[in-house]
Design an enzyme around this catalytic site. Sequence first.
Site, short mmCIF file in Angstrom:
data_model
loop_
_atom_site.label_atom_id
_atom_site.label_comp_id
_atom_site.label_asym_id
_atom_site.label_seq_id
_atom_site.Cartn_x
_atom_site.Cartn_y
_atom_site.Cartn_z
NE ARG A 107 34.00 32.01 45.84
CZ ARG A 107 33.82 32.55 44.63
NH1 ARG A 107 34.65 33.47 44.20
NH2 ARG A 107 32.83 32.17 43.86
NE ARG A 133 37.72 34.50 38.05
CZ ARG A 133 36.77 34.02 37.26
NH1 ARG A 133 35.60 33.68 37.76
NH2 ARG A 133 36.97 33.90 35.97
CB ILE A 134 34.37 36.77 45.30
CG1 ILE A 134 33.45 37.69 44.48
CG2 ILE A 134 34.12 36.95 46.79
CD1 ILE A 134 31.99 37.31 44.56
CG LEU A 135 40.54 37.47 46.48
CD1 LEU A 135 41.66 38.45 46.83
CD2 LEU A 135 41.10 36.22 45.79
CG ASN A 185 37.77 46.33 44.75
OD1 ASN A 185 38.37 46.07 43.69
ND2 ASN A 185 36.46 46.29 44.83
CG HIS A 226 32.46 49.18 42.90
ND1 HIS A 226 32.30 47.92 42.37
CD2 HIS A 226 31.23 49.76 42.85
CE1 HIS A 226 31.03 47.74 42.04
NE2 HIS A 226 30.36 48.84 42.31
CG ASP A 273 34.07 44.21 54.44
OD1 ASP A 273 33.74 43.74 53.33
OD2 ASP A 273 33.30 44.87 55.15
CG ASP A 276 31.98 45.45 45.00
OD1 ASP A 276 33.22 45.41 44.95
OD2 ASP A 276 31.25 45.08 44.07
C1 GRF Z 1 37.47 49.53 36.58
O1 GRF Z 1 36.47 50.38 36.09
C2 GRF Z 1 37.26 49.18 38.02
O2 GRF Z 1 36.54 50.13 38.72
C3 GRF Z 1 36.45 47.92 37.94
O3 GRF Z 1 36.93 47.24 36.82
C4 GRF Z 1 37.46 48.18 35.88
C5 GRF Z 1 38.84 47.71 35.53
O4 GRF Z 1 39.38 48.41 34.45
N1 GRF Z 1 36.57 47.17 39.17
P1 GRF Z 1 40.92 48.25 34.06
O5 GRF Z 1 41.18 46.76 33.87
O6 GRF Z 1 41.74 48.83 35.16
O7 GRF Z 1 41.05 49.00 32.76
#
Ligand code: GRF
Length: 210
Positions: free
Chosen positions: A72, A98-100, A114, A116, A148, A152
């Site tokens: 990773r 992916r988790i960095l 990011n 979410h 961080d 999330d």
């Molecule tokens: C979004 O809903 C985002 O919040 C989540 O993944 C989705 C990505 O959608 N992390 P897109 O590829 O931008 O259409």
Amino acid sequence: MAGRSDPRCPIAVLVSGSGSNLQSIIDASADSDYPAEVVVVISDRPAVRALERAEAAGVPGVVVDWHDFSDRDEYTRAVCAAAADHGAEAMILAGFMRILTASALDLFPDRILNIHPALLPSFPGAHAVPEAIAHGVKLSGVTVHFLDAEVDHGPIILQESVPVLPDDSEETLHARIQQVEHRVYPEVVAAFATGRLRIDSRLVHWEDGA
Ligand code: GRF
């Protein structure tokens, strides 16, 4: 629109799928007054819609294929190198699955964002939308945060709530959430690019008081 005097902040957008958030940032940056410019789109897999969007916009698309790496941290460094090679000064995660590792934080300190599809700290992880429905919450929403070392979890820049309706499916709720994402992510990226976000431990201050 002509006349912007400051150079635009070069950003890499990291994707894994449809790229609708990428599109919202590309669309915003079509205005030369927008303070950020997408210099590269990096995908963890080939042949995704997001790469087509990049190509259509004339932005280089790079695949750093997750399956080519066994480690990773090595993967993280390759992603960061692809961003840096294109001159990116920040990485904007937009549906990147992916988790960095912490190496990314060393290479781009306080320069990774990011988005979410839930109101963190509720429903972290890859299944936020169905988990919100299954839990029976009446409000979910959107969180934009700095990265961080935990998933999330980083300092929250912006949140906006979205109602969960009684007959919502994963698709209908996610579509309502994405409408908000497409409006707020370009705004947050612009605030970041103009240096208006100040991190104070977990608190993010918007310097213009917004
Ligand atoms: C979004 O809903 C985002 O919040 C989540 O993944 C989705 C990505 O959608 N992390 P897109 O590829 O931008 O259409």
